[in-house]
Design a protein around this motif. Sequence first.
Motif, PDB file in Angstrom:
ATOM      1  N   GLY A 162       0.801  -1.224   0.000  1.00  0.00           N
ATOM      2  CA  GLY A 162       0.000   0.000   0.000  1.00  0.00           C
ATOM      3  C   GLY A 162       0.827   1.264   0.000  1.00  0.00           C
ATOM      4  O   GLY A 162       0.288   2.363   0.167  1.00  0.00           O
ATOM      5  N   SER A 219       4.244   7.546  -0.683  1.00  0.00           N
ATOM      6  CA  SER A 219       2.800   7.794  -0.731  1.00  0.00           C
ATOM      7  C   SER A 219       2.032   6.568  -0.259  1.00  0.00           C
ATOM      8  O   SER A 219       2.477   5.432  -0.441  1.00  0.00           O
ATOM      9  CB  SER A 219       2.366   8.166  -2.149  1.00  0.00           C
ATOM     10  N   GLN A 243      -1.934   4.797  -0.458  1.00  0.00           N
ATOM     11  CA  GLN A 243      -3.054   4.790  -1.400  1.00  0.00           C
ATOM     12  C   GLN A 243      -4.164   5.735  -0.975  1.00  0.00           C
ATOM     13  O   GLN A 243      -4.743   6.439  -1.803  1.00  0.00           O
ATOM     14  CB  GLN A 243      -3.599   3.366  -1.534  1.00  0.00           C
ATOM     15  N   ASN A 244      -4.471   5.785   0.302  1.00  0.00           N
ATOM     16  CA  ASN A 244      -5.620   6.578   0.750  1.00  0.00           C
ATOM     17  C   ASN A 244      -5.250   7.918   1.379  1.00  0.00           C
ATOM     18  O   ASN A 244      -6.112   8.769   1.545  1.00  0.00           O
ATOM     19  CB  ASN A 244      -6.433   5.771   1.771  1.00  0.00           C
ATOM     20  N   ASP A 245      -3.968   8.109   1.729  1.00  0.00           N
ATOM     21  CA  ASP A 245      -3.571   9.310   2.463  1.00  0.00           C
ATOM     22  C   ASP A 245      -2.601  10.211   1.720  1.00  0.00           C
ATOM     23  O   ASP A 245      -2.080  11.162   2.295  1.00  0.00           O
ATOM     24  CB  ASP A 245      -2.947   8.908   3.807  1.00  0.00           C
TER      25      ASP A 245
END
Length: 351
Positions: free
Chosen positions: A192, A245, A247-249
């Motif tokens: 992720g 990075s 995925q969601n943040d």
Amino acid sequence: MTAAPSSYAALPADLQTDRSIIVSLWVTNLGHPERRQDKYDWFYLRNPAGLPQVLLAHSPAENGTAVGVIGLATRQMRLAGQTLNAGLLADFGVTAEHRTLYPAMLLQTSLRDRFLPQCGLIYGFPNPKSEPVVKRLGYKVAGRMVRYVRVLRSANYLPAQIPHLVRRAVGRTADWWRHTLRRTWYAHDFRGRRAQWMDQPDARFDALWAAQKDPALLIGVRDRSYLAWRFEPKPWRKFRFLTLSAQNDGLIGYAVCEVVGKVLHVRDLLCHPGHPDSLNLLFDTLFRDAYVDGRSSVSFEFLGPADIQSKLHQLGMLARDARNVFCTMTPEQAQALEQAQWYLTSADEDY
């Protein structure tokens, strides 16, 4: 012959009309003549926090030639959610024939007395020869800027008396134990996460900066605008951003890197407080990429919280040496600043 102390005067410089005088004093006292015009345009005329202040030491008095210079750059910092326009000492020098204690003290005293009430905090990284001057002016040690190093190729650091083939074999064995085996034991979860190298910061850096909310941390602004200016490429310097990075943040960490010879230097680093593993993932990637690129070590200068220092040690980065960071502050700011935890990297310096 050096002028009598009473004949010196420290006067504000005009950044437009006194440009040639200031640059000439830098060349005489600080070296690197090929870089000084660029330093003036970049650091003194394009600073996003505002124009720096410059004082010139004259002898005798106002009608004399400028024999010394000192700068004070604005460095926007934050503590407990409040913005603080601190002052960063920069480009201090006195010509050799006037290099007695008085002209140096005059420049430092005049700068402190004139500008400290406006900014509340002045800090700097004086060289060992300048430390006695700032100490006499009441500057205190804010902390130690520690240089952490992770050796990637042990053979380069073994005694030269050892035959080359033996040194190479021993070094490779040591590297396997220190790196490959360690990665097996302390493997970090990259699921992720995405690591990427970039030449310039993008809009995601503003969101990462906005996530820094530790009320006890005294930290300089690290938004996209500042980082793009501070790490602007030069003919003699090239910086790259390693980004991490989720995925969601979005962006959860970055490291600004510069290669000098065989060493990869981390010049700045910031991680998302909601992702405590981001520092480990960043450095694991740095170690891997630096080794593949043929670097011999990774270096990082840092003054900051104990938990980050502990993580650096766990990552195999050893403290090699350190230098003092000095500061002075107004009585109104003293209580809050003396209790604050500083966060400084090379991004908070003037070079």
